[in-house]
Scaffold this motif. Structure first.
Motif, PDB file in Angstrom:
ATOM      1  N   SER A 100       0.859  -1.182   0.000  1.00  0.00           N
ATOM      2  CA  SER A 100       0.000   0.000   0.000  1.00  0.00           C
ATOM      3  C   SER A 100       0.895   1.231   0.000  1.00  0.00           C
ATOM      4  N   ALA A 101       0.323   2.350  -0.384  1.00  0.00           N
ATOM      5  CA  ALA A 101       1.053   3.618  -0.422  1.00  0.00           C
ATOM      6  C   ALA A 101       0.164   4.701   0.163  1.00  0.00           C
ATOM      7  N   ILE A 102       0.791   5.636   0.866  1.00  0.00           N
ATOM      8  CA  ILE A 102       0.064   6.749   1.465  1.00  0.00           C
ATOM      9  C   ILE A 102       1.012   7.939   1.535  1.00  0.00           C
ATOM     10  N   SER A 103       0.486   9.114   1.273  1.00  0.00           N
ATOM     11  CA  SER A 103       1.321  10.319   1.303  1.00  0.00           C
ATOM     12  C   SER A 103       1.062  11.109   2.578  1.00  0.00           C
ATOM     13  N   LEU A 104       2.157  11.589   3.136  1.00  0.00           N
ATOM     14  CA  LEU A 104       2.112  12.483   4.287  1.00  0.00           C
ATOM     15  C   LEU A 104       2.703  13.802   3.820  1.00  0.00           C
ATOM     16  N   LEU A 105       1.881  14.834   3.825  1.00  0.00           N
ATOM     17  CA  LEU A 105       2.334  16.155   3.402  1.00  0.00           C
ATOM     18  C   LEU A 105       2.792  16.938   4.611  1.00  0.00           C
ATOM     19  N   GLU A 106       3.975  17.520   4.494  1.00  0.00           N
ATOM     20  CA  GLU A 106       4.544  18.351   5.550  1.00  0.00           C
ATOM     21  C   GLU A 106       4.843  19.707   4.934  1.00  0.00           C
ATOM     22  N   ASN A 107       4.059  20.729   5.324  1.00  0.00           N
ATOM     23  CA  ASN A 107       4.219  22.071   4.762  1.00  0.00           C
ATOM     24  C   ASN A 107       4.239  22.031   3.239  1.00  0.00           C
ATOM     25  N   GLU A 108       3.282  21.329   2.652  1.00  0.00           N
ATOM     26  CA  GLU A 108       3.114  21.217   1.202  1.00  0.00           C
ATOM     27  C   GLU A 108       4.129  20.293   0.525  1.00  0.00           C
ATOM     28  N   ALA A 109       5.124  19.777   1.238  1.00  0.00           N
ATOM     29  CA  ALA A 109       6.077  18.817   0.667  1.00  0.00           C
ATOM     30  C   ALA A 109       5.496  17.418   0.848  1.00  0.00           C
ATOM     31  N   GLU A 110       5.358  16.693  -0.257  1.00  0.00           N
ATOM     32  CA  GLU A 110       4.745  15.371  -0.216  1.00  0.00           C
ATOM     33  C   GLU A 110       5.793  14.284  -0.015  1.00  0.00           C
ATOM     34  N   HIS A 111       5.532  13.424   0.963  1.00  0.00           N
ATOM     35  CA  HIS A 111       6.385  12.273   1.250  1.00  0.00           C
ATOM     36  C   HIS A 111       5.507  11.033   1.128  1.00  0.00           C
ATOM     37  N   THR A 112       5.718  10.249   0.083  1.00  0.00           N
ATOM     38  CA  THR A 112       4.922   9.038  -0.107  1.00  0.00           C
ATOM     39  C   THR A 112       5.614   7.875   0.584  1.00  0.00           C
ATOM     40  N   TRP A 113       4.878   7.232   1.476  1.00  0.00           N
ATOM     41  CA  TRP A 113       5.378   6.067   2.216  1.00  0.00           C
ATOM     42  C   TRP A 113       4.770   4.810   1.626  1.00  0.00           C
ATOM     43  N   TYR A 114       5.612   3.813   1.445  1.00  0.00           N
ATOM     44  CA  TYR A 114       5.191   2.524   0.915  1.00  0.00           C
ATOM     45  C   TYR A 114       5.315   1.482   2.021  1.00  0.00           C
ATOM     46  N   LEU A 115       4.279   0.658   2.148  1.00  0.00           N
ATOM     47  CA  LEU A 115       4.264  -0.392   3.160  1.00  0.00           C
ATOM     48  C   LEU A 115       4.074  -1.718   2.444  1.00  0.00           C
ATOM     49  N   PHE A 116       5.039  -2.614   2.568  1.00  0.00           N
ATOM     50  CA  PHE A 116       5.005  -3.918   1.923  1.00  0.00           C
ATOM     51  C   PHE A 116       5.070  -5.003   2.994  1.00  0.00           C
ATOM     52  N   PHE A 117       4.086  -5.913   2.985  1.00  0.00           N
ATOM     53  CA  PHE A 117       3.990  -6.960   3.992  1.00  0.00           C
ATOM     54  C   PHE A 117       3.890  -8.330   3.344  1.00  0.00           C
ATOM     55  N   GLU A 118       4.644  -9.283   3.894  1.00  0.00           N
ATOM     56  CA  GLU A 118       4.429 -10.663   3.490  1.00  0.00           C
ATOM     57  C   GLU A 118       3.060 -11.082   4.013  1.00  0.00           C
ATOM     58  N   LYS A 119       2.449 -12.013   3.313  1.00  0.00           N
ATOM     59  CA  LYS A 119       1.081 -12.445   3.645  1.00  0.00           C
ATOM     60  C   LYS A 119       0.979 -12.949   5.077  1.00  0.00           C
ATOM     61  N   LYS A 120       2.003 -13.611   5.571  1.00  0.00           N
ATOM     62  CA  LYS A 120       1.963 -14.162   6.929  1.00  0.00           C
ATOM     63  C   LYS A 120       1.808 -13.056   7.976  1.00  0.00           C
ATOM     64  N   VAL A 121       2.451 -11.910   7.768  1.00  0.00           N
ATOM     65  CA  VAL A 121       2.288 -10.777   8.686  1.00  0.00           C
ATOM     66  C   VAL A 121       0.842 -10.299   8.651  1.00  0.00           C
ATOM     67  N   LEU A 122       0.299 -10.174   7.437  1.00  0.00           N
ATOM     68  CA  LEU A 122      -1.092  -9.717   7.298  1.00  0.00           C
ATOM     69  C   LEU A 122      -2.066 -10.699   7.929  1.00  0.00           C
ATOM     70  N   ASP A 123      -1.779 -11.993   7.828  1.00  0.00           N
ATOM     71  CA  ASP A 123      -2.643 -13.003   8.456  1.00  0.00           C
ATOM     72  C   ASP A 123      -2.680 -12.810   9.972  1.00  0.00           C
ATOM     73  N   GLY A 124      -1.523 -12.539  10.566  1.00  0.00           N
ATOM     74  CA  GLY A 124      -1.467 -12.314  12.014  1.00  0.00           C
ATOM     75  C   GLY A 124      -2.218 -11.062  12.423  1.00  0.00           C
ATOM     76  N   ILE A 125      -2.071 -10.005  11.639  1.00  0.00           N
ATOM     77  CA  ILE A 125      -2.788  -8.754  11.934  1.00  0.00           C
ATOM     78  C   ILE A 125      -4.287  -8.971  11.789  1.00  0.00           C
TER      79      ILE A 125
END
Length: 138
Positions: A34-59
């Motif tokens: 997944s990807a999500i942007s965090l804007l700080e004073n109009e500067a965009e920082h896109t964060w990417y989150l990558f999870f193996e399926k096993k982590v997602l299963d636990g969550i």
């Protein structure tokens, strides 16, 4: 910003899985992203989150009391994880830098993503939890 994201990541996993993620060097190969942007004073920082399926299963088991999520449910789960982690980082940054202006975008589901990742990443943080890996990067 990096420190706030790492602190928020640790807090999320301590709360949901009652474990602290450990920094690692090597990763698995197959992830959901997944990807999500965090804007700080109009500067965009896109964060990417990558999870193996096993982590997602636990969550999913701890958050939703569900197992073997379908693709639509994984989509929702990954977007919620992005909101929780990067949203918490936003709150930490707002507390630390009250004169800065922060905004969060709507997260996007990226589906299956194989390593090496198709997006050039900087500031990548590799973690392991429950014998499975995940990456948070921008």
């Amino acid at each position: 910003m990096r420190e706030a994201v790492i602190e928020a990541t640790h807090a999320f996993f301590e709360t949901i899985l009652c474990e602290v993620p450990q920094k690692i060097e090597s990763l698995g190969e197959y992830f959901y992203g997944s990807a999500i942007s965090l804007l700080e004073n109009e500067a965009e920082h896109t964060w990417y989150l990558f999870f193996e399926k096993k982590v997602l299963d636990g969550i999913a088991l701890n958050l939703l009391f569900e197992e073997n999520l379908c693709e639509d449910d994984l989509d929702d789960l990954l977007k919620e994880i992005a909101n929780q982690i990067i949203g918490s980082a936003k709150v930490l940054l707002e507390e630390k830098y009250p004169h800065n202006n922060y905004h969060l975008s709507v997260p996007e589901f990226m589906g299956n993503v194989c390593a090496p990742f198709p997006i050039p990443l900087s500031d990548a943080h590799h973690f392991q939890i429950q014998n499975s890996t995940f990456v948070i990067a921008r």
